[in-house]
Design a protein around this motif. Structure first.
Motif, PDB file in Angstrom:
ATOM      1  N   SER A  44      40.944 -13.291 -17.921  1.00  0.00           N
ATOM      2  CA  SER A  44      40.478 -14.455 -17.151  1.00  0.00           C
ATOM      3  C   SER A  44      41.464 -14.776 -16.029  1.00  0.00           C
ATOM      4  CB  SER A  44      40.296 -15.674 -18.062  1.00  0.00           C
ATOM      5  OG  SER A  44      39.261 -15.424 -18.983  1.00  0.00           O
ATOM      6  N   ASP A 166      32.729 -13.884 -16.304  1.00  0.00           N
ATOM      7  CA  ASP A 166      33.697 -13.976 -17.397  1.00  0.00           C
ATOM      8  C   ASP A 166      32.943 -14.144 -18.707  1.00  0.00           C
ATOM      9  OD1 ASP A 166      35.975 -14.084 -18.895  1.00  0.00           O
ATOM     10  OD2 ASP A 166      36.935 -15.685 -17.738  1.00  0.00           O
ATOM     11  N   GLU A 167      32.757 -13.044 -19.426  1.00  0.00           N
ATOM     12  CA  GLU A 167      31.981 -13.020 -20.670  1.00  0.00           C
ATOM     13  C   GLU A 167      30.658 -13.767 -20.521  1.00  0.00           C
ATOM     14  OE1 GLU A 167      34.085 -13.445 -24.334  1.00  0.00           O
ATOM     15  OE2 GLU A 167      35.949 -13.687 -23.228  1.00  0.00           O
TER      16      GLU A 167
HETATM   17 MG   LIG Z   1      39.337 -15.095 -21.026  1.00  0.00          MG
END
Ligand SMILES: [Mg+2]
Ligand SMILES: Nc1ncnc2c1ncn2[C@@H]1O[C@H](COP(=O)(O)OP(=O)(O)OP(=O)(O)O)[C@@H](O)[C@H]1O
Length: 244
Positions: A44, A166-167
């Motif tokens: 991240s 991000d995911e």
């Molecule tokens: Mg992360």
């Protein structure tokens, strides 16, 4: 050809804790890069650097051959695992929001023909992500998968140079996840997007990406876990993917 994005000897440190070290890589326009690595590896953080939310402690990041400005810009769009849409705005308003901020910096509102054109673009984008029948619906009434479709539409309406994920599918049920894989692959090809996507799911990484990047520590000091940071330990190109 110059790379769209390049990292040269990039480090991120918080005090004496090193999160990323010696990151060197370049990303061509049109790439779909999947980023994997253990929890806490700095995935991240890596995306925040590209987003301009954070500046490297050392090193240089170039976007389109010029140093990346450390501020979020419309050339970068982002979708997080959850909650990146505005709960008090309906689907069209959520997608219109960015266009209104850009077109009417002072009032945040567009009027007349400009508003009509912007609304038409927002509706077309919602149709492209499969939300054509939910234009007036508020996020709380949308399923998790539909909220992620909305977040993707919200990011893509600004025509970002790089889409950061991000995911994005991490909180979704397997079936919905499969639908989202189809959607993101189609959007990547049809709009010639450049995508950087963090995922915990290695199968998803290989299925969607045309390149898989693993961030991890090369060295460990058992007595000082933060002494060394993560870097790109593996970088696999997947030649068999049809580019957008
Ligand atoms: Mg992360
Ligand atoms: N502002 C900060 N101050 C101090 N440490 C931070 C800060 N932001 C991130 N970190 C640390 O940086 C490391 C990397 O965090 P990051 O969130 O990038 O990891 P990640 O790979 O995304 O993990 P996950 O898979 O769990 O999401 C972690 O050890 C985290 O605690």
């Amino acid at each position: 050809m110059t790379a769209l994005l390049s990292f040269r000897d990039v480090w991120v440190e918080y005090g004496d804790k090193i999160v990323l070290e010696r990151v060197n890589l370049s990303v061509e326009a049109g790439a779909f890069v999947s980023i994997v690595g253990p929890s806490g590896a700095g995935k991240s953080t890596f995306l925040r650097l590209v987003l301009g939310q954070e500046a490297p402690t050392r090193g240089v990041i170039d976007l389109d051959g010029a140093p990346l400005r450390a501020e979020p810009g419309r050339d970068r769009g982002v979708v997080f695992q959850r909650y990146s849409v505005f709960p008090h705005l309906n689907a069209v308003e959520n997608v219109l929001f960015g266009l209104e901020c850009e077109g009417a910096a002072l009032t945040g509102r567009l009027w007349g023909p400009k508003r009509r054109t912007a609304r038409e673009r927002a509706v077309a984008m919602l149709e492209a992500v499969g939300l054509g029948a939910a234009l007036d619906v508020f996020p709380a009434q949308l399923s998790g998968g539909m909220q992620q479709r909305l977040a993707i539409a919200q990011a893509l309406i600004m025509r970002p140079r790089v889409l950061l994920l991000d995911e994005p599918f991490g909180a979704l049920d397997p079936g919905v996840r499969l639908d989202m894989h189809g959607l993101i692959t189609d959007l990547w090809r049809e709009h010639s997007l450049t995508i950087l996507m963090v995922t915990h799911d290695i199968k998803e990484a290989f299925k969607l990406g045309d390149r898989v990047l693993a961030l991890d520590k090369r060295r460990h000091d058992p007595h000082a876990p933060h002494r060394y940071g993560s870097t790109a330990v593996y970088d696999f190109p997947l030649e068999n993917k049809a580019r957008g």
